[in-house]
Design a protein around this motif. Structure first.
Motif, PDB file in Angstrom:
ATOM      1  N   GLU A 113       0.840  -1.153   0.076  1.00  9.20           N
ATOM      2  CA  GLU A 113       0.018   0.051  -0.077  1.00  9.20           C
ATOM      3  C   GLU A 113       0.947   1.121  -0.018  1.00  9.20           C
ATOM      4  OE1 GLU A 113      -2.522  -0.046   3.457  1.00  9.20           O
ATOM      5  OE2 GLU A 113      -3.518  -1.893   2.734  1.00  9.20           O
ATOM      6  N   SER A 115       0.230   5.291   0.099  1.00  5.59           N
ATOM      7  CA  SER A 115      -0.667   6.544   0.446  1.00  5.59           C
ATOM      8  C   SER A 115       0.070   7.937   0.224  1.00  5.59           C
ATOM      9  CB  SER A 115      -1.217   6.392   1.869  1.00  5.59           C
ATOM     10  OG  SER A 115      -1.635   4.988   2.100  1.00  5.59           O
ATOM     11  N   TRP A 151      -7.486   1.089  -5.725  1.00  6.84           N
ATOM     12  CA  TRP A 151      -7.122   2.215  -4.867  1.00  6.84           C
ATOM     13  C   TRP A 151      -8.393   2.525  -4.168  1.00  6.84           C
ATOM     14  CZ3 TRP A 151      -9.886   6.938  -5.062  1.00  6.84           C
ATOM     15  CH2 TRP A 151     -10.669   7.106  -5.751  1.00  6.84           C
ATOM     16  N   GLU A 152      -8.209   3.242  -2.984  1.00  2.00           N
ATOM     17  CA  GLU A 152      -9.449   3.801  -2.168  1.00  2.00           C
ATOM     18  C   GLU A 152      -8.920   5.084  -1.405  1.00  2.00           C
ATOM     19  OE1 GLU A 152      -8.165   0.696   1.448  1.00  2.00           O
ATOM     20  OE2 GLU A 152      -9.072   0.028  -0.176  1.00  2.00           O
ATOM     21  N   ARG A 154      -8.759   7.745   1.399  1.00  2.00           N
ATOM     22  CA  ARG A 154      -7.667   7.617   2.704  1.00  2.00           C
ATOM     23  C   ARG A 154      -8.309   8.636   3.654  1.00  2.00           C
ATOM     24  NH1 ARG A 154      -1.842   9.495   3.545  1.00  2.00           N
ATOM     25  NH2 ARG A 154      -1.549   9.052   5.636  1.00  2.00           N
ATOM     26  N   ASN A 155      -8.580   8.266   4.893  1.00  2.00           N
ATOM     27  CA  ASN A 155      -9.248   9.193   5.835  1.00  2.00           C
ATOM     28  C   ASN A 155      -8.165   9.711   6.611  1.00  2.00           C
ATOM     29  OD1 ASN A 155     -11.084  10.721   7.374  1.00  2.00           O
ATOM     30  ND2 ASN A 155     -11.919   8.929   8.277  1.00  2.00           N
ATOM     31  N   LYS A 159      -5.258   9.284  -0.787  1.00  4.95           N
ATOM     32  CA  LYS A 159      -5.660   8.158  -1.353  1.00  4.95           C
ATOM     33  C   LYS A 159      -4.575   6.949  -0.947  1.00  4.95           C
ATOM     34  CE  LYS A 159      -3.922   8.978  -6.024  1.00  4.95           C
ATOM     35  NZ  LYS A 159      -3.167  10.248  -5.567  1.00  4.95           N
ATOM     36  N   THR A 160      -5.134   5.859  -1.210  1.00  4.17           N
ATOM     37  CA  THR A 160      -4.176   4.853  -0.952  1.00  4.17           C
ATOM     38  C   THR A 160      -4.157   3.684  -2.313  1.00  4.17           C
ATOM     39  OG1 THR A 160      -4.317   4.560   1.534  1.00  4.17           O
ATOM     40  CG2 THR A 160      -3.637   2.708   0.329  1.00  4.17           C
TER      41      THR A 160
END
Length: 197
Positions: A113, A115, A151-152, A154-155, A159-160
């Motif tokens: 991963e 980020s 990908w998603e 990121r909070n 993004k990651t």
């Protein structure tokens, strides 16, 4: 477990299995169940991307995958490509990017991963660029090497981008021969046999 008495083990202790090696070689940071994790931040610079790749290869060496092992080379390339993308497309002034490499021994895979702090530039569907372009092949390589990737968000920000890569089992010394590799002596014998016919 080997007793820490400072004396040599007797033959009886060795026979009892006290000196036997574990069934799965363990390196620094690899749990008894075969899991390991590396998580570090790097500066959002080309040097930071290079440091991320070196750190991943070093950690895989601790886990028993030598720098020339197929799994180590694949993870290094995926980390390098994702880190380069984070530096080039996800850089925000004053923000680092983070690299996480997880080894899941029982599942025989690595999860990588990377980020960054920018959500606006998300990865696109990888396509092979024309042959005369010098860049644009990073995600295409990741798609070729990874079993899955995506990908998603990121909070709280950014993004990651992640990828999963197949891995074998680590071995003592960390260097595994490639499948189908011919040892030098065997190859020499074959070439001599072929020339005799």
């Amino acid at each position: 477990m080997v007793p820490m008495t400072g004396k040599r083990m007797t033959a009886a202790e060795k026979a009892d299995g006290l000196g036997a090696a574990p069934s799965v070689p363990r390196g620094f940071g690899l749990s008894a169940n075969g899991y390991g994790s590396l998580s570090r931040q790097f500066p959002s610079t080309p040097e930071g991307a290079q440091q991320a790749r070196h750190a991943a290869v070093r950690q895989l060496g601790y886990w028993g995958f030598g720098p020339m092992a197929d799994a180590s080379c694949t993870v290094a390339l995926v980390v390098a490509e994702l880190a380069a993308n984070a530096v080039r497309h996800g850089r925000l002034r004053g923000r680092n990017f983070e690299v996480r490499v997880d080894y899941e021994g029982p599942a025989s895979r690595f999860r990588i991963e990377v980020s960054d702090a920018r959500l606006g530039r998300t990865p696109e569907e990888p396509v092979l660029p024309p042959g005369d372009r010098e860049s644009g092949r990073g995600l295409f390589l990741v798609e070729c090497l990874a079993t899955r990737w995506g990908w998603e968000p990121r909070n709280p920000i950014g993004k990651t981008v992640w990828a999963e890569v197949a891995a074998g089992r680590p071995e003592e010394g960390g260097v595994r021969p490639r499948e189908g590799a011919v040892r030098p002596r065997e190859g020499a014998a074959r070439s001599r046999d072929a020339s005799a016919e």
